[in-house]
Design a protein around this motif. Structure first.
Motif, PDB file in Angstrom:
ATOM      1  N   SER A  25       0.828  -1.206   0.000  1.00 18.93           N
ATOM      2  CA  SER A  25       0.000   0.000   0.000  1.00 18.93           C
ATOM      3  C   SER A  25       0.861   1.254   0.000  1.00 18.93           C
ATOM      4  O   SER A  25       0.571   2.227  -0.715  1.00 18.93           O
ATOM      5  N   SER A  29       1.102   4.050  -2.882  1.00 22.68           N
ATOM      6  CA  SER A  29       0.877   5.458  -2.554  1.00 22.68           C
ATOM      7  C   SER A  29       2.012   6.334  -3.085  1.00 22.68           C
ATOM      8  O   SER A  29       1.776   7.405  -3.639  1.00 22.68           O
ATOM      9  N   SER A 259      -3.520   8.269  -3.883  1.00 19.83           N
ATOM     10  CA  SER A 259      -2.397   8.348  -2.940  1.00 19.83           C
ATOM     11  C   SER A 259      -2.866   8.835  -1.570  1.00 19.83           C
ATOM     12  O   SER A 259      -2.515   8.247  -0.533  1.00 19.83           O
ATOM     13  N   THR A 261      -5.901   8.726  -0.319  1.00 21.38           N
ATOM     14  CA  THR A 261      -6.798   7.735   0.289  1.00 21.38           C
ATOM     15  C   THR A 261      -6.010   6.618   0.946  1.00 21.38           C
ATOM     16  O   THR A 261      -6.314   6.197   2.080  1.00 21.38           O
ATOM     17  N   ILE A 262      -4.999   6.105   0.247  1.00 20.77           N
ATOM     18  CA  ILE A 262      -4.183   5.016   0.807  1.00 20.77           C
ATOM     19  C   ILE A 262      -3.472   5.480   2.075  1.00 20.77           C
ATOM     20  O   ILE A 262      -3.444   4.766   3.091  1.00 20.77           O
ATOM     21  N   ILE A 263      -2.890   6.672   2.029  1.00 20.55           N
ATOM     22  CA  ILE A 263      -2.198   7.202   3.208  1.00 20.55           C
ATOM     23  C   ILE A 263      -3.165   7.362   4.378  1.00 20.55           C
ATOM     24  O   ILE A 263      -2.850   7.028   5.523  1.00 20.55           O
TER      25      ILE A 263
END
Length: 359
Positions: A25, A29, A259, A261-263
């Motif tokens: 993930s 990102s 990016s 959202t993943i973080i």
């Protein structure tokens, strides 16, 4: 009943898989962030496709020589250009204006030109500058309009009566009692229109000139060239591709959202409350070992059993599998702690689930 301990994954394997997912993930990102920068940069870059559709050049010159008054001092009747001259020796300036136009391809070109002169009189000012106090313009020659397809050459001669203009400047001084610095500016002015559909109005209509400045004085005179020797112009056709720029902005925005959202998910995963961490632990155990687990609402009575504390959930699973026993689940403190029991032959094996990381 339980067939083999291999039927269940170990908690270490699950944690390893979770770490792999986190690493993947994070990598995704970072890639998305890099792609965001790349796409946005490509969007900002001007995507204009240009092509040369027409070019032209003009070669200019104001050649001259000085025709002298009858005298006993000079062996020739004329003097070449680029010198200083005794003002009272000069009869005429013989000027030959040359303008050569060349184009990259044929197109109808309408042009006309004129020759004029202008006296400009200046006086010194308090700030050590020269301020204009008088000017007078004299038309000399006006051409008729001409049409050419691509190239044309102009060679036009004119004679400047130096005495006439110099005497006029001296007459101004005598009339008004003012000493002036007088210059005679001789202009060759040309304008032409290029009949080219792709060109802009500014490119189609061209104004150019040659300027020679002659000192008007009772002492020494000279000629100064005040123009560029050449003019070069490329007419470029621009085809803007704004749609591609918008596409880059959209792609950059999508990558940025992914990016971020993943973080945000990773941050949320690593910043849980104790209750959330506990609930995550017990849910994971219930998910992967549900066939082994029996949940009860009353706390088991283990007063007559010998208690064996277990430090690892994997060890508790091993005990249950090896003895074909179930794991008894009892939530001792709601959303805070659960006790897991395996009862075997007078022994009770206990593992406590809290918000701490599973072992």
């Amino acid at each position: 009943m339980i067939q083999s301990k291999r039927k269940y994954r170990s908690i270490n394997e699950m944690k390893s898989n979770t770490k792999k997912v986190n690493y993947i993930s994070i990598a995704i990102s970072i890639i998305m962030a890099i792609l965001t920068i790349v796409f946005m940069a490509l969007g900002f870059i001007k995507k204009d496709n240009t092509s040369l559709i027409y070019s032209y050049s003009g070669q200019k010159n104001g050649n001259y020589e000085v025709l002298l008054k009858p005298n006993t001092f000079y062996e020739t009747e004329t003097l070449p250009s680029g010198k200083y001259y005794a003002a009272k020796s000069v009869d005429k300036y013989i000027i030959n204006f040359v303008y050569n136009f060349k184009a990259s391809k044929k197109s109808n070109i309408n042009y006309n030109y004129n020759i004029s002169a202008e006296i400009v009189g200046t006086v010194p000012s308090n700030d050590n500058q020269h301020k204009e106090i008088w000017n007078k313009t004299f038309p000399i020659l006006e051409s008729s309009a001409s049409i050419y397809k691509d190239n044309f050459n102009i060679n036009e001669q004119t004679n400047i009566d130096y005495d006439y203009y110099n005497n006029l400047a001296r007459s101004y001084e005598e009339s008004y009692g003012i000493a002036i610095n007088a210059v005679l500016k001789v202009y060759f002015n040309i304008s032409y229109n290029i009949n080219l559909a792709e060109a802009s109005v500014e490119d189609k209509n061209v104004n150019d000139y040659i300027e020679l400045d002659i000192d008007l004085t009772d002492e020494v005179t000279k000629v100064s060239e005040n123009y560029d020797k050449t003019i070069n112009k490329n007419i470029i056709e621009e085809a803007k591709n704004e749609k591609s720029n918008i596409a880059f902005y959209i792609l950059g925005g999508i990558c940025a959202i992914i990016s971020i959202t993943i973080i945000a998910l990773i941050v949320k995963q690593n910043n849980k409350t104790p209750e959330q961490r506990y609930r995550n632990n017990i849910n994971r155990i219930m998910k992967y070992y549900k066939e082994l687990i029996v949940t009860v609402t009353n706390e088991p009575n283990i007063a007559d059993l010998k208690v064996m504390d277990i430090n690892s959930i994997d060890d508790l699973i091993d005990v249950a599998e090896q003895n074909n026993s179930n794991i008894i689940h009892y939530e001792a403190a709601k959303n805070l702690r659960s006790n897991l029991y395996v009862i075997v032959s007078g022994y009770v094996y206990v593992y406590i689930v809290t918000s701490e990381e599973l072992k």
